[in-house]
Motif scaffolding. Structure first.
Motif, short mmCIF file in Angstrom:
data_model
loop_
_atom_site.label_atom_id
_atom_site.label_comp_id
_atom_site.label_asym_id
_atom_site.label_seq_id
_atom_site.Cartn_x
_atom_site.Cartn_y
_atom_site.Cartn_z
N VAL A 8 6.13 -4.50 2.67
CA VAL A 8 5.58 -3.15 2.81
C VAL A 8 6.25 -2.23 1.80
O VAL A 8 7.47 -2.25 1.64
N GLY A 9 5.45 -1.43 1.12
CA GLY A 9 5.97 -0.41 0.23
C GLY A 9 5.80 0.95 0.87
O GLY A 9 4.68 1.35 1.19
N VAL A 10 6.89 1.66 1.10
CA VAL A 10 6.85 3.00 1.71
C VAL A 10 7.09 4.02 0.60
O VAL A 10 8.16 4.07 0.01
N ILE A 11 6.08 4.83 0.34
CA ILE A 11 6.13 5.81 -0.76
C ILE A 11 6.20 7.21 -0.18
O ILE A 11 5.32 7.62 0.59
N SER A 12 7.22 7.97 -0.59
CA SER A 12 7.35 9.34 -0.07
C SER A 12 7.01 10.40 -1.11
O SER A 12 7.25 11.58 -0.89
N SER A 13 6.47 9.98 -2.23
CA SER A 13 6.06 10.94 -3.26
C SER A 13 4.95 11.85 -2.73
O SER A 13 4.15 11.45 -1.89
N SER A 14 4.89 13.07 -3.23
CA SER A 14 3.80 13.98 -2.87
C SER A 14 2.58 13.75 -3.76
O SER A 14 1.50 14.27 -3.48
N LYS A 15 2.76 12.96 -4.83
CA LYS A 15 1.67 12.70 -5.77
C LYS A 15 1.19 11.27 -5.63
O LYS A 15 1.95 10.33 -5.81
N VAL A 16 -0.09 11.13 -5.30
CA VAL A 16 -0.66 9.81 -5.06
C VAL A 16 -0.50 8.91 -6.28
O VAL A 16 -0.24 7.71 -6.15
N ASN A 17 -0.65 9.47 -7.46
CA ASN A 17 -0.54 8.68 -8.69
C ASN A 17 0.69 9.07 -9.51
O ASN A 17 0.67 9.04 -10.73
N GLY A 18 1.74 9.45 -8.80
CA GLY A 18 2.97 9.86 -9.48
C GLY A 18 3.79 8.69 -9.98
O GLY A 18 3.44 7.52 -9.80
N ASN A 19 4.92 9.01 -10.59
CA ASN A 19 5.79 7.99 -11.18
C ASN A 19 6.33 7.01 -10.15
O ASN A 19 6.31 5.79 -10.36
N THR A 20 6.85 7.54 -9.06
CA THR A 20 7.43 6.68 -8.03
C THR A 20 6.37 5.77 -7.43
O THR A 20 6.60 4.57 -7.23
N ALA A 21 5.21 6.34 -7.14
CA ALA A 21 4.12 5.55 -6.56
C ALA A 21 3.72 4.41 -7.49
O ALA A 21 3.48 3.28 -7.04
N ALA A 22 3.69 4.69 -8.79
CA ALA A 22 3.30 3.66 -9.77
C ALA A 22 4.30 2.50 -9.75
O ALA A 22 3.90 1.33 -9.81
N LEU A 23 5.58 2.82 -9.65
CA LEU A 23 6.60 1.78 -9.64
C LEU A 23 6.56 0.94 -8.37
O LEU A 23 6.67 -0.29 -8.41
N VAL A 24 6.40 1.60 -7.22
CA VAL A 24 6.34 0.86 -5.96
C VAL A 24 5.12 -0.05 -5.94
O VAL A 24 5.20 -1.22 -5.52
N ARG A 25 4.00 0.45 -6.42
CA ARG A 25 2.79 -0.39 -6.45
C ARG A 25 2.95 -1.58 -7.39
O ARG A 25 2.43 -2.66 -7.12
N GLU A 26 3.67 -1.37 -8.48
CA GLU A 26 3.91 -2.48 -9.40
C GLU A 26 4.83 -3.51 -8.73
O GLU A 26 4.65 -4.72 -8.91
N ALA A 27 5.81 -3.03 -7.97
CA ALA A 27 6.68 -3.94 -7.23
C ALA A 27 5.87 -4.73 -6.20
O ALA A 27 6.08 -5.94 -6.02
N LEU A 28 4.92 -4.08 -5.55
CA LEU A 28 4.07 -4.77 -4.59
C LEU A 28 3.20 -5.82 -5.28
O LEU A 28 2.96 -6.90 -4.72
N LYS A 29 2.76 -5.52 -6.49
CA LYS A 29 2.00 -6.52 -7.26
C LYS A 29 2.86 -7.75 -7.53
O LYS A 29 2.39 -8.88 -7.46
N GLY A 30 4.12 -7.50 -7.87
CA GLY A 30 5.04 -8.61 -8.10
C GLY A 30 5.24 -9.44 -6.84
O GLY A 30 5.27 -10.68 -6.90
N ALA A 31 5.36 -8.76 -5.70
CA ALA A 31 5.51 -9.47 -4.43
C ALA A 31 4.27 -10.30 -4.11
O ALA A 31 4.38 -11.45 -3.67
N GLU A 32 3.12 -9.72 -4.37
CA GLU A 32 1.86 -10.44 -4.12
C GLU A 32 1.74 -11.65 -5.04
O GLU A 32 1.30 -12.72 -4.62
#
Length: 240
Positions: A8-32
């Motif tokens: 599970v990736g828990v993102i607390s950014s206020s921006k849906v497509n912000g920097n932190t969100a992009a990194l967490v989603r990339e980490a989730l891609k790696g996990a997948e």
């Protein structure tokens, strides 16, 4: 080797497509890519109130506040690995992430419900040094297991200021590659049951010699009252 791994990736950014969100989603891609099933929790999209300190969770096993937290809690407890991602605000992870961690509450801590889970932290800031500091701090919630420990697979802090100009993280291919690798690593750790025997050794010793006996005594004393849910959870798992 564990099968059907859930990350599970828990993102607390206020921006849906912000920097932190992009990194967490990339980490989730790696996990997948490593074989895990993945899920994203974008905290800003949820109704999440502040903890009132009522301690009802240790007695009832759930929070009485009428919001989305119990839905989030269920996903967290079912996960094998959790990647926490927060932008750096004033040298700390942000208020939404603080709220999320506090809402997991004493029940999660006392019953060691993060036990056997693997964690990672991701943060962004103008400067890489501060981002790394906050990313590492995010992993703190995986370093304090009273009756059963959890593990830290790593952390990633990324500076977003290049040559005096802020740029989007996804333009930083090195950072995205590192995030992808972190996602693969947390999944690989779970697959291979990597126990990190020397991780957090001093704190584990303090817990074993002092904190665990104190908490055990308190929980057993209050098992029919304020620690009813804590005791039941630990008892069912053979931890008390």
């Amino acid at each position: 080797m564990k099968k059907n791994i859930k990350i599970v990736g828990v993102i607390s950014s206020s921006k849906v497509n912000g920097n932190t969100a992009a990194l967490v989603r990339e980490a989730l891609k790696g996990a997948e890519e490593e074989g895990a099933s993945i899920k994203e929790i974008f905290l800003a999209k949820h109704n999440l109130g502040f903890c009132t300190g009522c301690l009802a969770c240790t007695a009832k096993g759930k929070c009485p506040l009428p919001d989305d937290f119990e839905e989030i809690r269920k996903v967290i407890y079912e996960a094998d690995g959790i990647i926490l991602g927060s932008p750096t605000y004033a040298a700390e992870y942000n208020a939404i992430m603080k709220c999320f961690i506090e809402r997991l509450g004493p029940y999660t801590l006392y019953a060691s419900l993060m036990g056997d889970k693997y964690g990672a932290g991701i943060s962004t800031a103008y400067g890489e040094g501060m981002a790394k500091k906050v990313a590492k701090k995010l992993t703190g919630m995986f370093q304090f297991g009273i009756f059963r420990r959890s593990y830290v697979s790593g952390f990633l802090g990324v500076g977003t200021m290049f040559k005096g100009t802020e740029k989007k993280t996804f333009e930083n291919q090195d950072a995205m590659r590192k995030a992808h690798t972190l996602g693969r690593k947390i999944t690989s750790d779970i697959k291979n049951d990597n126990k990190y025997p020397f991780q957090n050794l001093i704190m584990r010793l303090i817990i074993w010699l002092y904190l665990k006996p104190v908490f055990k005594k308190k929980i057993l004393k209050c098992k029919d009252g304020e620690e009813y849910a804590t005791y039941n959870s630990l008892s069912k798992r053979g931890l008390i």
